[in-house]
Design a protein around this motif. Structure first.
Motif, PDB file in Angstrom:
ATOM      1  N   ARG A 191     -12.510   2.054  -5.091  1.00 25.20           N
ATOM      2  CA  ARG A 191     -13.530   1.126  -4.581  1.00 25.20           C
ATOM      3  C   ARG A 191     -13.341  -0.294  -5.080  1.00 25.20           C
ATOM      4  O   ARG A 191     -13.663  -1.252  -4.389  1.00 25.20           O
ATOM      5  CB  ARG A 191     -14.927   1.635  -4.978  1.00 25.20           C
ATOM      6  CG  ARG A 191     -15.299   2.942  -4.303  1.00 25.20           C
ATOM      7  CD  ARG A 191     -16.551   3.530  -4.888  1.00 25.20           C
ATOM      8  NE  ARG A 191     -16.799   4.878  -4.360  1.00 25.20           N
ATOM      9  CZ  ARG A 191     -17.637   5.741  -4.922  1.00 25.20           C
ATOM     10  NH1 ARG A 191     -18.291   5.419  -6.038  1.00 25.20           N
ATOM     11  NH2 ARG A 191     -17.796   6.944  -4.390  1.00 25.20           N
ATOM     12  N   ARG A 192     -12.779  -0.443  -6.272  1.00 21.29           N
ATOM     13  CA  ARG A 192     -12.611  -1.784  -6.825  1.00 21.29           C
ATOM     14  C   ARG A 192     -11.529  -2.575  -6.088  1.00 21.29           C
ATOM     15  O   ARG A 192     -11.437  -3.797  -6.247  1.00 21.29           O
ATOM     16  CB  ARG A 192     -12.274  -1.708  -8.311  1.00 21.29           C
ATOM     17  CG  ARG A 192     -10.904  -1.120  -8.625  1.00 21.29           C
ATOM     18  CD  ARG A 192     -10.656  -1.058 -10.113  1.00 21.29           C
ATOM     19  NE  ARG A 192     -11.557  -0.122 -10.767  1.00 21.29           N
ATOM     20  CZ  ARG A 192     -11.581   0.104 -12.072  1.00 21.29           C
ATOM     21  NH1 ARG A 192     -10.742  -0.555 -12.857  1.00 21.29           N
ATOM     22  NH2 ARG A 192     -12.416   0.967 -12.590  1.00 21.29           N
ATOM     23  N   PHE A 193     -10.694  -1.889  -5.292  1.00 19.52           N
ATOM     24  CA  PHE A 193      -9.619  -2.570  -4.560  1.00 19.52           C
ATOM     25  C   PHE A 193      -9.930  -2.712  -3.074  1.00 19.52           C
ATOM     26  O   PHE A 193      -9.089  -3.179  -2.305  1.00 19.52           O
ATOM     27  CB  PHE A 193      -8.303  -1.814  -4.740  1.00 19.52           C
ATOM     28  CG  PHE A 193      -7.917  -1.623  -6.176  1.00 19.52           C
ATOM     29  CD1 PHE A 193      -7.539  -2.708  -6.953  1.00 19.52           C
ATOM     30  CD2 PHE A 193      -7.949  -0.364  -6.757  1.00 19.52           C
ATOM     31  CE1 PHE A 193      -7.183  -2.528  -8.288  1.00 19.52           C
ATOM     32  CE2 PHE A 193      -7.597  -0.180  -8.086  1.00 19.52           C
ATOM     33  CZ  PHE A 193      -7.213  -1.266  -8.850  1.00 19.52           C
ATOM     34  N   THR A 242       3.674   6.754  -6.823  1.00 16.94           N
ATOM     35  CA  THR A 242       2.974   7.924  -7.356  1.00 16.94           C
ATOM     36  C   THR A 242       3.770   9.194  -7.097  1.00 16.94           C
ATOM     37  O   THR A 242       3.892  10.059  -7.974  1.00 16.94           O
ATOM     38  CB  THR A 242       1.576   8.044  -6.720  1.00 16.94           C
ATOM     39  OG1 THR A 242       0.803   6.887  -7.062  1.00 16.94           O
ATOM     40  CG2 THR A 242       0.839   9.283  -7.219  1.00 16.94           C
ATOM     41  N   TYR A 243       4.334   9.324  -5.889  1.00 12.48           N
ATOM     42  CA  TYR A 243       5.155  10.494  -5.573  1.00 12.48           C
ATOM     43  C   TYR A 243       6.359  10.587  -6.509  1.00 12.48           C
ATOM     44  O   TYR A 243       6.713  11.665  -6.989  1.00 12.48           O
ATOM     45  CB  TYR A 243       5.676  10.415  -4.135  1.00 12.48           C
ATOM     46  CG  TYR A 243       4.636  10.505  -3.049  1.00 12.48           C
ATOM     47  CD1 TYR A 243       3.334  10.933  -3.318  1.00 12.48           C
ATOM     48  CD2 TYR A 243       4.953  10.167  -1.737  1.00 12.48           C
ATOM     49  CE1 TYR A 243       2.389  11.000  -2.321  1.00 12.48           C
ATOM     50  CE2 TYR A 243       4.010  10.248  -0.726  1.00 12.48           C
ATOM     51  CZ  TYR A 243       2.731  10.664  -1.012  1.00 12.48           C
ATOM     52  OH  TYR A 243       1.801  10.736  -0.009  1.00 12.48           O
ATOM     53  N   TYR A 281       0.828  -1.195   0.000  1.00 12.39           N
ATOM     54  CA  TYR A 281       0.000   0.000   0.000  1.00 12.39           C
ATOM     55  C   TYR A 281       0.870   1.256   0.000  1.00 12.39           C
ATOM     56  O   TYR A 281       0.674   2.188  -0.781  1.00 12.39           O
ATOM     57  CB  TYR A 281      -0.855  -0.087   1.264  1.00 12.39           C
ATOM     58  CG  TYR A 281      -2.042   0.823   1.371  1.00 12.39           C
ATOM     59  CD1 TYR A 281      -2.970   0.935   0.346  1.00 12.39           C
ATOM     60  CD2 TYR A 281      -2.279   1.534   2.553  1.00 12.39           C
ATOM     61  CE1 TYR A 281      -4.085   1.744   0.475  1.00 12.39           C
ATOM     62  CE2 TYR A 281      -3.388   2.339   2.694  1.00 12.39           C
ATOM     63  CZ  TYR A 281      -4.287   2.443   1.653  1.00 12.39           C
ATOM     64  OH  TYR A 281      -5.391   3.243   1.792  1.00 12.39           O
ATOM     65  N   ASN A 282       1.882   1.253   0.873  1.00 14.03           N
ATOM     66  CA  ASN A 282       2.776   2.400   0.977  1.00 14.03           C
ATOM     67  C   ASN A 282       3.714   2.509  -0.213  1.00 14.03           C
ATOM     68  O   ASN A 282       4.036   3.617  -0.657  1.00 14.03           O
ATOM     69  CB  ASN A 282       3.577   2.317   2.278  1.00 14.03           C
ATOM     70  CG  ASN A 282       2.787   2.803   3.479  1.00 14.03           C
ATOM     71  OD1 ASN A 282       2.646   3.993   3.697  1.00 14.03           O
ATOM     72  ND2 ASN A 282       2.244   1.870   4.238  1.00 14.03           N
ATOM     73  N   LEU A 283       4.171   1.389  -0.748  1.00 13.99           N
ATOM     74  CA  LEU A 283       5.043   1.432  -1.923  1.00 13.99           C
ATOM     75  C   LEU A 283       4.291   1.975  -3.135  1.00 13.99           C
ATOM     76  O   LEU A 283       4.866   2.662  -3.976  1.00 13.99           O
ATOM     77  CB  LEU A 283       5.608   0.041  -2.213  1.00 13.99           C
ATOM     78  CG  LEU A 283       6.646  -0.470  -1.208  1.00 13.99           C
ATOM     79  CD1 LEU A 283       7.130  -1.870  -1.599  1.00 13.99           C
ATOM     80  CD2 LEU A 283       7.825   0.485  -1.093  1.00 13.99           C
ATOM     81  N   GLY A 293      -2.603   1.884  -3.141  1.00 14.86           N
ATOM     82  CA  GLY A 293      -1.590   2.859  -2.745  1.00 14.86           C
ATOM     83  C   GLY A 293      -1.275   3.856  -3.856  1.00 14.86           C
ATOM     84  O   GLY A 293      -1.040   5.034  -3.593  1.00 14.86           O
ATOM     85  N   LEU A 294      -1.264   3.373  -5.096  1.00 15.86           N
ATOM     86  CA  LEU A 294      -1.034   4.276  -6.235  1.00 15.86           C
ATOM     87  C   LEU A 294      -2.074   5.395  -6.249  1.00 15.86           C
ATOM     88  O   LEU A 294      -1.746   6.564  -6.500  1.00 15.86           O
ATOM     89  CB  LEU A 294      -1.104   3.496  -7.552  1.00 15.86           C
ATOM     90  CG  LEU A 294       0.041   2.539  -7.874  1.00 15.86           C
ATOM     91  CD1 LEU A 294      -0.277   1.746  -9.137  1.00 15.86           C
ATOM     92  CD2 LEU A 294       1.360   3.289  -8.042  1.00 15.86           C
TER      93      LEU A 294
END
Length: 233
Positions: free
Chosen positions: A125-127, A56-57, A49-51, A140-141
């Protein structure tokens, strides 16, 4: 050996984690509730999730760094780089004040990001609920688009780098700095949230972040001097 500028941004991400937990704690807390089982079964999902968020960053940093390259082409005509550098450090000072609780200067900036977030959020929502790494990473993305004054402050610095590679590296270092706080917030949510909400912790973190901005402004004529060597083009 990493350049000092990347280390500085890593520290900003680490210290700014008090803001991250306060803003994103509800998200990581909800993810914890949705994932059944022991902590050892949860941490790979939280890490994914964090990766995803850090990815994205990093991409955003590369894009803004590349955009900064265009601005550098006109630097001989107009002092664009110096102006952007001053703006980036002013945002760091505003962020420091924001963390200390003295002002809500970055709140309007975060509200501007809400327009993009409203378009991105429905895709998450799909995840949900995220019960596997395959669901956690794309979630996370999308989480990386959550409006955040801390992220925007560092993105302003990525723009000054004048390089897609440097901009990406800067945001990667920042993202890794935020990782410990949000990873702990996901696995030890209630206990860690109480620590980060401490007025003293937030005040101290805000002062240090503000110090980075003041240092940058003081050395603006030389575009940061030693602190940002190898980072600012």
């Amino acid at each position: 050996m990493p350049e000092t500028g990347y280390i500085a941004v890593f520290l900003i991400g680490l210290l700014g984690g008090t803001h991250c937990v306060g803003m994103c704690g509800g998200i990581v807390g909800a993810l914890t509730v949705q994932v059944p089982g022991q902590t050892r079964r949860q941490w790979p999902i939280h890490l994914a999730y964090n990766l995803g968020r850090i990815t994205t960053y990093t991409v955003a940093g590369a894009l803004l760094g590349a955009l900064g390259t265009v601005g550098m082409l006109y630097n001989e005509i107009m002092p664009i780089q110096l102006g952007l550098y001053v703006l980036a450090n002013l945002m760091l000072i505003a962020l420091g004040l924001y963390l200390t609780g003295f002002t809500q200067l970055l709140a309007p900036v975060e509200r501007l990001g809400q327009h993009l977030w409203r378009r991105v959020q429905p895709f998450s929502r799909r995840f949900l609920p995220a019960r596997s790494v395959a669901q956690g990473y794309p979630l996370g993305l999308l989480w990386g688009f959550l409006p955040c004054g801390l992220v925007y402050s560092v993105l302003a610095t990525a723009l000054v780098t004048g390089s897609a590679t440097r901009g990406a590296g800067l945001m990667l270092a920042f993202g890794l700095g935020t990782l410990p706080n949000l990873l702990l917030a996901g696995l030890l949510f209630r206990r860690f949230r109480d620590i980060t909400r401490s007025t003293r912790v937030r005040f101290a973190a805000g002062l240090v972040v503000m110090g980075f901005g003041i240092f940058g402004l003081f050395h603006a004529p030389s575009l940061g001097g030693v602190l940002w060597s190898g980072v600012v083009c």
